[in-house]
Design a protein around this motif. Structure first.
Motif, PDB file in Angstrom:
ATOM      1  N   LYS A  29       1.001  -1.265   0.073  1.00 12.98           N
ATOM      2  CA  LYS A  29       0.309  -0.080   0.134  1.00 12.98           C
ATOM      3  C   LYS A  29       0.452   1.663   0.661  1.00 12.98           C
ATOM      4  O   LYS A  29       0.387   2.437  -0.726  1.00 12.98           O
ATOM      5  CB  LYS A  29      -0.986  -0.038   1.377  1.00 12.98           C
ATOM      6  CG  LYS A  29      -1.976   1.225   1.278  1.00 12.98           C
ATOM      7  CD  LYS A  29      -2.492   0.990   2.507  1.00 12.98           C
ATOM      8  CE  LYS A  29      -3.410   1.707   2.664  1.00 12.98           C
ATOM      9  NZ  LYS A  29      -4.332   2.122   3.919  1.00 12.98           N
ATOM     10  N   VAL A  70      -4.585  -5.078  -1.209  1.00 15.80           N
ATOM     11  CA  VAL A  70      -4.622  -3.744  -0.865  1.00 15.80           C
ATOM     12  C   VAL A  70      -6.479  -3.275  -1.012  1.00 15.80           C
ATOM     13  O   VAL A  70      -6.425  -2.252   0.573  1.00 15.80           O
ATOM     14  CB  VAL A  70      -4.068  -2.898  -1.335  1.00 15.80           C
ATOM     15  CG1 VAL A  70      -4.073  -1.193  -1.073  1.00 15.80           C
ATOM     16  CG2 VAL A  70      -2.715  -3.585  -0.823  1.00 15.80           C
ATOM     17  N   LYS A  74      -9.603  -2.616   2.728  1.00 15.90           N
ATOM     18  CA  LYS A  74      -9.566  -1.197   3.539  1.00 15.90           C
ATOM     19  C   LYS A  74     -11.191  -2.198   3.859  1.00 15.90           C
ATOM     20  O   LYS A  74     -12.356  -1.508   4.211  1.00 15.90           O
ATOM     21  CB  LYS A  74      -9.715  -0.497   2.241  1.00 15.90           C
ATOM     22  CG  LYS A  74      -9.131   0.285   2.491  1.00 15.90           C
ATOM     23  CD  LYS A  74      -8.748   1.486   3.765  1.00 15.90           C
ATOM     24  CE  LYS A  74      -7.267   1.910   3.540  1.00 15.90           C
ATOM     25  NZ  LYS A  74      -7.763   3.316   4.786  1.00 15.90           N
ATOM     26  N   ASP A 112      -4.125   8.206   4.770  1.00 15.76           N
ATOM     27  CA  ASP A 112      -2.969   7.029   3.558  1.00 15.76           C
ATOM     28  C   ASP A 112      -4.394   6.507   2.844  1.00 15.76           C
ATOM     29  O   ASP A 112      -3.870   6.697   1.669  1.00 15.76           O
ATOM     30  CB  ASP A 112      -2.071   5.783   4.825  1.00 15.76           C
ATOM     31  CG  ASP A 112      -3.936   5.552   5.498  1.00 15.76           C
ATOM     32  OD1 ASP A 112      -4.571   6.842   6.237  1.00 15.76           O
ATOM     33  OD2 ASP A 112      -3.968   4.223   6.349  1.00 15.76           O
ATOM     34  N   SER A 113      -5.523   7.288   3.257  1.00 14.14           N
ATOM     35  CA  SER A 113      -6.643   7.159   2.920  1.00 14.14           C
ATOM     36  C   SER A 113      -6.936   7.820   1.365  1.00 14.14           C
ATOM     37  O   SER A 113      -7.322   7.741   0.737  1.00 14.14           O
ATOM     38  CB  SER A 113      -8.389   7.034   3.215  1.00 14.14           C
ATOM     39  OG  SER A 113      -7.652   5.668   4.410  1.00 14.14           O
ATOM     40  N   PHE A 116      -4.181   7.117  -1.342  1.00 17.81           N
ATOM     41  CA  PHE A 116      -4.918   6.402  -2.246  1.00 17.81           C
ATOM     42  C   PHE A 116      -5.552   6.303  -2.830  1.00 17.81           C
ATOM     43  O   PHE A 116      -5.958   5.687  -4.424  1.00 17.81           O
ATOM     44  CB  PHE A 116      -5.077   4.655  -1.458  1.00 17.81           C
ATOM     45  CG  PHE A 116      -5.382   3.712  -1.340  1.00 17.81           C
ATOM     46  CD1 PHE A 116      -4.066   3.005  -2.520  1.00 17.81           C
ATOM     47  CD2 PHE A 116      -6.080   3.155  -2.621  1.00 17.81           C
ATOM     48  CE1 PHE A 116      -3.743   1.724  -2.864  1.00 17.81           C
ATOM     49  CE2 PHE A 116      -6.182   1.858  -2.830  1.00 17.81           C
ATOM     50  CZ  PHE A 116      -4.718   1.133  -3.142  1.00 17.81           C
TER      51      PHE A 116
END
Length: 216
Positions: A29, A70, A74, A112-113, A116
């Motif tokens: 990730k 990855v 979530k 991080d979300s 991404f």
């Protein structure tokens, strides 16, 4: 309002809980975020994991499969949040939606979300399978999980009898994200405070319950 009833969910799938596998997913990730999808290779991930590429391929057959994992991680987190909200609410639908919505936003608005999410938006036109992967491994499963939860609420008499749980599931998560996610994504504002998240979710829950709730 109908009597409150316990809203149960099927157990979260615990497959793939191997610690080594989870470590690979976490490292992958960060590599995807740092180098982009096209710029990340299995060799790069293997070197960061600290093993051989052959060992990495024992867990994942391709970069595409690893990327799906990855995204799936979530999705697993989403399912755990929803299950916890259902248990902690003791059958109170508003409380469950509020609990879930606040934790859902905290996860989706984290650094991080957001990084991404930006990665996928930036690359999905060049690599169309990225968008499809996100939808199939993440969005579609999450919406299905929410629809399952709302089906239980409907059976308990807490939602209108004519409520379409699939539409309602999508609309609730979109209501939670309304405004606040876009501003964060575009770097208009820093990570929202707890109070701002609570206010956004409170509005989402109120709007949702006016549209679908079976309250007196």
């Amino acid at each position: 309002m109908e009597d409150q009833a316990t809203i149960e969910l099927s157990p979260v799938n615990r497959d793939g809980k191997d610690e080594r596998r989870d470590a690979i997913i976490a490292i992958a990730k960060q590599a995807f975020i740092q180098f982009g999808y096209a710029g990340t290779s299995m060799s790069c991930i293997a070197s960061r994991v600290g093993g051989s590429k052959a060992t990495l391929y024992n867990y994942f057959k391709s970069k595409e499969e690893l990327f799906d994992a990855v995204v799936g991680k979530k999705c697993e987190q989403f399912a755990e949040l929803l299950t916890a909200a259902a248990i902690e609410s003791h059958g109170d639908l508003r409380a469950a939606l509020t609990n879930f919505g606040e934790h859902f936003l905290e996860v989706l608005l984290a650094d991080d979300s957001i990084a991404f999410y930006r990665l996928v938006i930036g690359e999905c036109s060049r690599v169309p399978e990225l968008g499809l992967s996100i939808y199939n491994a993440g969005v579609r499963q999450n919406q299905g999980r929410m629809a399952e939860f709302l089906t239980r609420a409907k059976e308990a008499g807490q939602l209108r009898a004519d409520a379409d749980v699939n539409v309602a599931a999508e609309q609730f998560t979109e209501l939670c994200l309304a405004g606040i996610h876009r501003r964060r994504l575009w770097n208009v504002v820093p990570n929202p405070s707890r109070k701002e998240i609570q206010a956004n979710v409170a509005n989402a829950v109120s709007t949702f319950m006016r549209a679908y709730g079976n309250e007196a």
